[in-house]
Design an enzyme around this catalytic site. Sequence first.
Site, PDB file in Angstrom:
ATOM      1  N   HIS A  38      43.519  47.703  38.220  1.00  0.00           N
ATOM      2  CA  HIS A  38      42.988  48.198  39.488  1.00  0.00           C
ATOM      3  C   HIS A  38      41.507  48.550  39.325  1.00  0.00           C
ATOM      4  CE1 HIS A  38      42.883  50.459  43.277  1.00  0.00           C
ATOM      5  NE2 HIS A  38      42.232  51.393  42.629  1.00  0.00           N
TER       6      HIS A  38
ATOM      7  N   ARG B 250      31.960  45.297  51.316  1.00  0.00           N
ATOM      8  CA  ARG B 250      31.715  46.433  50.421  1.00  0.00           C
ATOM      9  C   ARG B 250      32.849  46.543  49.417  1.00  0.00           C
ATOM     10  NH1 ARG B 250      33.236  52.189  51.009  1.00  0.00           N
ATOM     11  NH2 ARG B 250      33.932  51.651  53.093  1.00  0.00           N
TER      12      ARG B 250
END
Length: 151
Positions: A117, A132
């Site tokens: 992650h 973003r």
Amino acid sequence: MQENNTKNNPYYSRTDKTKLNVPDSEWKKILSPDLYATAREAATERPGTGKYNKFDGLGEYYCAVCGNHLFRSDAKFASTCGWPSFFEAEKDGVIYKRDSSFGMERTEVLCKRCDSHLGHVFNDGPPPTGTRFCMNSISLDFVPDAKTEAK
Ligand code: FE
């Protein structure tokens, strides 16, 4: 800045692109507790606390778990969100996964090589991409560009 992460990590390589399939029980022995919590359990750093949040060095960002090339500093922008933010990822850097946790619909960003992650991606970024990538600093290793002589 990869002092803690690469030590005793036989899977870390900035050149080997081989997909990793390492069980979490193994990562737990290798990674620091903080990195394990973010990379393997999707914990999020508190906003404004990460070492790369307000950092603008020139260089390359690699996965802190496996060394995969993720971002270049020229894709980093001065986001006010509290986490280091990039408007594009390197080709072959990341993969995406739907994340419905915490009552939100988000897109999780994972390292393409090791499935760790990294953060989430949103569509409120600056030009040219409007994207973003909102990343956890601890999941990143920064390597500065070699110093060039002033001419
Ligand atoms: Fe990785």
